[in-house]
Design an enzyme around this catalytic site. Structure first.
Site, PDB file in Angstrom:
ATOM      1  N   SER A   1       0.740  -0.977   0.188  1.00 48.86           N
ATOM      2  CA  SER A   1      -0.090  -0.491  -0.171  1.00 48.86           C
ATOM      3  C   SER A   1       0.984   1.222   0.438  1.00 48.86           C
ATOM      4  CB  SER A   1      -1.325   0.037   1.186  1.00 48.86           C
ATOM      5  OG  SER A   1      -1.838   1.164   1.521  1.00 48.86           O
ATOM      6  N   GLY A   2       0.591   1.912  -0.932  1.00 49.63           N
ATOM      7  CA  GLY A   2       0.870   3.493  -0.925  1.00 49.63           C
ATOM      8  C   GLY A   2       2.242   3.710  -2.348  1.00 49.63           C
TER       9      GLY A   2
ATOM     10  N   THR B   1      -2.274   1.859  -7.832  1.00 49.15           N
ATOM     11  CA  THR B   1      -3.137   2.528  -8.619  1.00 49.15           C
ATOM     12  C   THR B   1      -3.256   3.491  -9.698  1.00 49.15           C
ATOM     13  OG1 THR B   1      -4.475   2.153  -6.481  1.00 49.15           O
ATOM     14  CG2 THR B   1      -5.617   3.243  -8.615  1.00 49.15           C
TER      15      THR B   1
ATOM     16  N   ASN C   1      -0.285   5.394   3.132  1.00 50.58           N
ATOM     17  CA  ASN C   1      -0.962   6.180   1.546  1.00 50.58           C
ATOM     18  C   ASN C   1      -2.586   6.487   1.952  1.00 50.58           C
ATOM     19  OD1 ASN C   1      -1.587   6.649  -1.378  1.00 50.58           O
ATOM     20  ND2 ASN C   1      -2.623   4.556  -2.217  1.00 50.58           N
TER      21      ASN C   1
ATOM     22  N   SER D   1      -5.466   4.441  -0.341  1.00 48.88           N
ATOM     23  CA  SER D   1      -5.135   2.713  -0.479  1.00 48.88           C
ATOM     24  C   SER D   1      -6.010   2.311  -1.374  1.00 48.88           C
ATOM     25  CB  SER D   1      -4.493   2.353   0.455  1.00 48.88           C
ATOM     26  OG  SER D   1      -4.398   1.446   0.225  1.00 48.88           O
ATOM     27  N   SER D   2      -6.120   1.110  -2.022  1.00 50.03           N
ATOM     28  CA  SER D   2      -7.187   0.650  -2.930  1.00 50.03           C
ATOM     29  C   SER D   2      -7.100  -0.343  -1.774  1.00 50.03           C
ATOM     30  CB  SER D   2      -6.638  -0.042  -3.943  1.00 50.03           C
ATOM     31  OG  SER D   2      -6.683   0.697  -4.994  1.00 50.03           O
TER      32      SER D   2
ATOM     33  N   GLY E   1       0.469  -5.965  -2.635  1.00 53.56           N
ATOM     34  CA  GLY E   1       1.544  -7.333  -2.745  1.00 53.56           C
ATOM     35  C   GLY E   1       1.852  -8.223  -1.724  1.00 53.56           C
TER      36      GLY E   1
ATOM     37  N   GLU F   1       2.198  -8.224   2.243  1.00 51.64           N
ATOM     38  CA  GLU F   1       2.130  -8.001   3.397  1.00 51.64           C
ATOM     39  C   GLU F   1       2.656  -8.765   4.468  1.00 51.64           C
ATOM     40  OE1 GLU F   1      -2.095  -5.895   3.924  1.00 51.64           O
ATOM     41  OE2 GLU F   1      -1.788  -4.941   2.773  1.00 51.64           O
TER      42      GLU F   1
END
Length: 1110
Positions: A107-108, A112, A157, A160-161, A387, A389
């Site tokens: 994330s970040g 996206t 982020n 973040s998605s 990805g 985590e």
């Protein structure tokens, strides 16, 4: 010679990690840092792109950059995400290979944004056109909608998605987009009810409260204050750089572009409001008489408003929050819910409601963007998913476990497809295949997904087992079955080597993934895998009258009660991942690995430990080793020879033979060891990066020598050119000076000659002047004497004439006085008796004379439409004045009519007939007044194209024009030739001239037209006539007024038929064979220019839309 840039030119660090020497994790990270410090955020590992998040805008995504990377070789320019997107698009378009682009990272890291860049590049380079642009716009505008409902602000982020997304973009054979299909994975629905500190709920909640109008919020029963809602965290409600109000307007606009109807948008917002209201429902304990605890709702106002939004009876939902019904075969058992269970049911309903709404949104978007054509499509997939985590504090739970399982599957398919691609290229080029050793993570995937002893299978088995089921019993089962597995670690397992491992807590287990060891806390695994929603709540939702709720909760239908337990979250995700893997294996993969350089979301900061951690769990070093296991570098013969030909005298400056032979000569001349390279069919393969760097160093030195030689030759040429220029200039200057000196000497001689000539001419002129003056004085003396003499003679004659005139005047005066006296004496006799009448008659005579003379000079023009007339001068002439005006008008009308020919008279009679029929009845009539009735618009008697048709018609053609015959099936027109004779109406094919229909005029019952400005008319036939078998005719013409007028006049002049009826109405019936169809005329806004459009609404209605005239 054309100069081309290359990946190796002006390289900062190493653009392709495969060429990195020496290869270690430290040198890998240092190369990334070096490129990041110089704003080079993209680096290759072969065909894999590493993307560093710069946390700022860079000028590398302009339209010029798009054109720079368009249709260029992957390694031809510096690393860029556009290069990968262009390679994938060209492979799909030109080689007919389905593509997929896999974007991974934590994330970040910019996943996206990377997916947006790929989609925007493909949209920019593919075809243009109205339909294509509409599809591209819908595909691009689906992102803001999904981001609003699936993204949230996290610690790492701001956007973040919180879900995985896979989009298949479908193209036609030309490479133009036709549509797409979106699949979503693992929405983090637990965020709806609870967010970690410093994070927000999904964007849409804040956007709705910030951007919606007051009227919309009132309809949704909401307030703008975030603190009013328990599900919204307050410590991070406002985010710097994020305008929720503007984003809400963007989302509404995007939903409209994608194809959402206004009522669908309203329904979605009502469900979002219902989730907020659901979070405000609170419970209080209440004891029953039997000693059991139950729950009651504290304040029912939020429950009431939520039920009004969803159309649910308040008592039904209130009972569902207080009781739970368990069905087993033919028995039903109802139990009360305590406060904790009630809160669990409320949160479960909120999570399921939002999750199912998100799935419905994805399905609805797919309906709008899916390809309409049924032919085979080319497909490009874009995967944007979490990805690996790994939380360092060991707070990895069920979500991280299945995310990492998905990444294990992606790593497995990456290794397989990469090695397969390498092997296929070696075989294709005729290179001997060398077996590549690598870590195969299939054993880890088997540990997780094995149908019998896998962790997911045991978790499902534990969830379905009767009796007491807890996270501890699940961990005990893992310790029993997986204890001997080399990648599974647990302190309570039978494996004694972990008994004293204090880094491994008792309630955790550890899996050694390909990216490193991950410690999972077992707490919550069972509940999150079950993901239960009480059947009472499902049935309560199904009873709602809201348009979407029944679609979201189909299991609540009492008629379809299913006692079978729903599939677990782990089972569903495993099936989705399996489908995704099978889909990816059918496509050519392209990889983008996203890395974030720091946790502060700040630019120009590179944290080595964080980047190294991501590089390890993304398996980047493993990627480099796999890529370098064979040949580190390969290049086609033509660009290789073009780049290095200056290193050999035999190949420089031009090689005349085949490129491969030139490369062989070049490598032999450089004495490169044969084991360092191999020749393929179209490429040369270089095993070690040192060999490539050796070639680059020799090329650099050679370029320096060539530059020195070029400088030497250029300086010599420049000095020679300067000398020749100076020499030429000296000659020019000398020539100009000699010319100037001679010119100056000539001017002096010319000036002296001019002075002498002027003095001589002056003396001669003065002498001549003196002679002329003397002659002139003599002539003037004679003239003066003669003038004085003539003057004396004239004065004497004048005195004589004056004296004679005075005598004659005296005689005339005396005679006049005498005559006057005689007249006065005679007039006095009659004055008293007739003087008044004579004066009156004389006055009237003078007034009439003056009136007629004035009328003659102010007479109006001879045009019959000229209404001007001189003003009346005297009141007593009023009657005469009016009568004269009438007589004059009749006279000039007669004069005007006398000029008419018989043809022109007939035209005016037709115009008069048209006025009687259509004036003040049809809006089209005023525009036809100034248009002459031509009749034969096709010149059918002269045009050889219609010779056959002319011979088929016996009578004289009164009117010939092209009309459109309206088709009942679709409302479209077909061109027909319309002929009117004295006896019949004929319709013929415009292209062939073949007669399609001939209708005798006696068979015509009436003609129907509208009151609008359209050209539609219907020829209605008499029932029972021979022509009525095929039904009436609905036609459209630009000369409607003339056609109807001539039809009416032709029918009126015929003695053997009745007067033709003209029906003017905006709605009339037309008989098509056996069916009667209503033709309805409406006014609408202009669409296709200002043309009239006809559409079929149903089997009984044709609707004609006429543009509103200004």
């Amino acid at each position: 010679m054309e100069v081309k840039t290359s990946l190796l030119d002006n390289m900062i660090g190493v653009g392709d990690m495969v060429l990195l020497e020496p290869l270690s994790e430290e040198s890998f990270i240092e190369n990334l840092r070096n490129r990041f410090d110089h704003n080079e955020i993209y680096t290759y590992i072969g065909s894999v792109v590493i993307s560093m998040n710069p946390y700022r805008s860079l000028p590398i995504y302009t339209p010029d950059k798009v054109e720079e990377y368009r249709n260029r070789n992957f390694y031809e320019l510096s690393p860029h995400i556009y290069a990968l997107a262009d390679e994938a698009y060209r492979s799909l378009r030109d080689q007919d290979k389905d593509q997929c682009i896999l974007i991974t990272g934590e994330s970040g890291a910019g996943k996206t944004e990377a997916s947006k860049l790929v989609m925007s590049y493909v949209a920019a380079v593919c075809g243009k056109g109205q339909e294509v642009n509409k599809v591209k716009e819908q595909l691009l505008q689906s992102n803001p909608v999904l981001e609003a409902f699936g993204n949230a602000k996290t610690v790492r982020n701001d956007n973040s998605s919180r879900f995985g997304k896979y989009m298949d973009i479908e193209f036609d054979f030309k490479g133009d987009p036709l549509g797409g299909v979106i699949s979503n994975y693992l929405l983090e629905k637990s965020r709806v009810v609870k967010q970690p500190r410093g994070e927000r709920n999904f964007h849409v909640f804040y956007q709705l409260l910030s951007g919606a109008s007051d009227d919309t919020l009132k309809k949704l029963k909401l307030e703008r204050d975030f603190s009013k809602y328990n599900y919204l965290s307050l410590d991070s409600a406002a985010v710097n750089g994020l305008d929720d109000a503007a984003n809400f307007r963007t989302v509404r606009n995007a939903m409209q572009i994608v194809g959402f109807m206004e009522d669908e948008v309203q329904s979605v917002l009502e469900l979002v409001a219902a989730v907020l209201k659901l979070g405000n429902i609170e419970f209080k304990p209440e004891s029953r008489c039997n000693g059991s605890d139950e729950s009651r709702i504290k304040d029912k106002n939020d429950l009431k408003e939520m039920c009004e939004l969803l159309g649910i009876e308040q008592t039904v939902l209130e009972r569902a929050f207080s009781y739970r019904t368990v069905e087993a075969k033919m028995e039903k058992v109802s139990t009360t819910l305590n406060v904790a269970q009630a809160y669990y049911a409320r949160d479960a309903l909120a999570k399921n409601l939002y999750s199912r709404l998100f799935s419905w949104l994805v399905t609805r978007i797919n309906e709008s963007i899916k390809a309409q054509a049924k032919t085979r499509h080319k497909v490009m997939g874009v995967l944007d998913i979490y990805g690996f985590e790994i939380f360092e504090d060991g707070d990895n739970s069920f979500e991280q476990f299945i995310i990492n399982y998905c990444n294990e599957k992606l790593q497995q398919i990456f290794i397989e497809l990469t090695l397969r691609e390498e092997q296929e290229e070696y075989v294709r080029e005729g290179i001997e295949w060398t077996n590549i050793e690598y870590f195969n993570n299939a054993i880890i995937c088997d540990l997780i997904e094995n149908h019998q002893n896998g962790i997911l299978a045991m978790l499902d088995e534990e969830c379905l087992r009767p009796g007491t089921v807890t996270d501890e019993t699940f961990l005990d089962k893992l310790n029993t079955i997986c204890a001997e597995h080399q990648h599974f670690e647990s302190r309570l397992s039978k494996n004694s080597k972990f008994l004293t491992d204090h880094s491994l807590p008792h309630n955790c287990f550890r899996i050694q993934h390909y990216a490193g060891k991950v410690l999972y806390r077992v707490e919550g695994f069972v509940d999150k895998n079950n993901d239960l929603l009480y059947r009472d709540l499902s049935q309560a939702m199904y009873k709602a009258t809201h348009s979407l709720i029944k679609q979201l909760f189909p299991e609540g239908n009492p008629a379809k009660v299913n006692l079978k337990r729903p599939p677990t979250a782990g089972f569903q995700f495993k099936a989705s991942v399996g489908t995704l893997m099978r889909n990816l294996q059918t496509k050519n993969p392209n990889y983008i690995r996203c890395i974030k350089p720091n946790d502060k979301k700040a630019s120009h900061i590179f944290t080595e430990s964080l980047v190294g951690h991501q590089a390890r769990y993304l398996g980047l070093m493993e990627n480099v080793r796999v890529r370098r296991a064979g040949y580190a570098f390969r290049q086609a013969y033509e660009p290789c020879l073009e780049r290095y030909k200056m290193l050999c005298k035999r190949t420089w400056p031009h090689w005349r033979g085949p490129a491969r032979e030139g490369v062989e000569v070049l490598m032999a001349d450089l004495q490169v060891p044969t084991e360092e390279f191999s020749y393929g069919r179209s490429k040369i393969f270089i095993r070690n990066p040192r060999t490539l760097f050796f070639l680059e160093e020799r090329r650099r030195q050679c370029l320096q020598d060539l530059a020195t030689l070029i400088q030497k030759i250029y300086r010599g040429w420049k000095c020679r050119s300067q000398f020749l220029l100076l020499k030429k200039s000296q000659i020019v200057v000398a020539a100009w000076y000699r010319r100037y000196a001679q010119k100056k000497k000539y001017q002096q001689i010319k000036s002296a000659t001019t002075v002498v000539q002027s003095y001589t001419r002056g003396w001669q002129a003065r002498k001549l002047l003196r002679e002329l003056k003397y002659q002139k004085r003599c002539e003037e003396a004679v003239t003066t004497i003669s003038a004085f003499w003539h003057g004396t003679q004239a004065r004497r004659e004048l005195r004589r004439l004056k004296e004679e005139a005075r005598r004659k005047h005296a005689v005339a005066v005396i005679w006049a006085y005498w005559q006057g006296l005689k007249v006065r004496r005679e007039y006095r006799k009659f004055f008293r008796a007739n003087a008044g009448k004579k004066i009156y008659d004389f006055t009237i005579q003078r007034i009439m004379q003056k009136y007629f003379l004035g009328l003659k000079s102010t007479m109006p023009s001879m045009s019959p439409i000229d209404k001007n007339w001189p003003a009346r001068p005297y009141l007593f002439l009023d009657g005469v004045h009016t009568e004269l005006r009438r007589i004059f008008h009749l006279w000039r009308c007669k004069k005007y009519r006398s000029q008419f020919t018989e043809e022109k008279k007939a035209v005016y009679e037709e115009k008069l007939e048209a006025s009687k029929i259509f004036k003040d009845k049809k809006a089209l009539y005023p525009s036809s007044v100034n248009q002459p009735f031509k009749g034969d618009y096709l010149e059918i008697t002269k045009n050889p194209k219609y010779q056959k048709l002319n011979s088929a018609v016996d009578e004289k053609v009164l009117l010939a024009d092209v009309v459109n015959k309206i088709n009942r099936a679709n409302g479209k027109g077909t061109a027909r030739i319309f002929l009117l004779t004295k006896k019949s109406v004929v319709l013929a094919d415009q292209k062939t001239g073949q007669v399609k229909a001939s209708v005798p005029l006696p068979d015509l019952a009436s003609v129907s037209v509208s009151t609008q400005s359209d050209g539609f008319f219907a020829l209605r036939l008499k029932e029972g006539s021979a022509s009525a078998t095929k039904g009436d005719f609905l036609l459209s013409s630009e000369h409607l007024i003339e056609i109807i007028t001539k039809l009416h006049r032709t029918g009126a002049t015929a003695a053997d038929q009745e007067q033709l009826n003209i029906d003017i109405s905006d709605e009339f019936l037309v008989q098509f064979k056996q069916d009667k169809v209503c033709v309805k005329f409406i006014q609408g806004a202009p669409k296709n220019g200002n043309s009239v459009s006809c559409k079929r609404k149903n089997n009984r209605l044709l609707e004609v839309s006429v543009p509103t005239t200004a």
